[in-house]
Design an enzyme around this catalytic site. Structure first.
Site, PDB file in Angstrom:
ATOM      1  N   ARG A 142      49.328  -5.471 -33.060  1.00  0.00           N
ATOM      2  CA  ARG A 142      49.829  -5.245 -34.426  1.00  0.00           C
ATOM      3  C   ARG A 142      50.470  -6.506 -34.993  1.00  0.00           C
ATOM      4  O   ARG A 142      50.224  -6.875 -36.139  1.00  0.00           O
ATOM      5  CB  ARG A 142      50.826  -4.085 -34.465  1.00  0.00           C
ATOM      6  CG  ARG A 142      50.185  -2.732 -34.225  1.00  0.00           C
ATOM      7  CD  ARG A 142      51.197  -1.618 -34.241  1.00  0.00           C
ATOM      8  NE  ARG A 142      52.220  -1.883 -33.229  1.00  0.00           N
ATOM      9  CZ  ARG A 142      53.449  -1.381 -33.250  1.00  0.00           C
ATOM     10  NH1 ARG A 142      53.840  -0.593 -34.228  1.00  0.00           N
ATOM     11  NH2 ARG A 142      54.303  -1.654 -32.289  1.00  0.00           N
ATOM     12  N   ASN A 161      49.981   1.767 -34.701  1.00  0.00           N
ATOM     13  CA  ASN A 161      49.428   2.421 -33.529  1.00  0.00           C
ATOM     14  C   ASN A 161      49.205   3.891 -33.844  1.00  0.00           C
ATOM     15  O   ASN A 161      50.025   4.515 -34.528  1.00  0.00           O
ATOM     16  CB  ASN A 161      50.390   2.321 -32.347  1.00  0.00           C
ATOM     17  CG  ASN A 161      50.458   0.938 -31.743  1.00  0.00           C
ATOM     18  OD1 ASN A 161      49.573   0.121 -31.933  1.00  0.00           O
ATOM     19  ND2 ASN A 161      51.519   0.667 -31.011  1.00  0.00           N
TER      20      ASN A 161
END
Length: 94
Positions: free
Chosen positions: A22, A40
């Site tokens: 990320r 996520n």
């Protein structure tokens, strides 16, 4: 946002959680001056939503499915649509 801006919605599968995916995706999107978010998902995948010029959105998509992305990407499912302009920058959710 430019009139020709597009929205990428992608789900990335593989070993992509707990490996900085990320963070690195957000940095790449910032580098390309895209807006959107990365997060996520409960099933172990990562969702990426990015908006910007088609060429730069494609560059992000190509990066997501390359050896430069962290972890081990096994699959990228993606779709392009019209940009909504809802994002002010690019952020990490969760």
């Amino acid at each position: 946002m430019a009139a020709d801006a597009v929205r990428l919605t992608a789900r990335v599968s593989g070993v992509v959680q707990g490996v900085g995916f990320r963070y690195r995706t957000a940095r790449k999107a910032d580098e390309l001056l895209l807006t959107g978010a990365v997060r996520n998902l409960a099933d172990g995948t990562v969702e990426v939503v990015a908006e910007g010029p088609p060429h730069d959105v494609q560059r992000l998509l190509d990066w997501l499915d390359s050896s430069h992305a962290p972890g081990r990407v096994e699959r990228v499912d993606s779709e392009l649509s019209e940009a909504t302009g809802e994002f002010a920058g690019f952020g990490i959710v969760g």
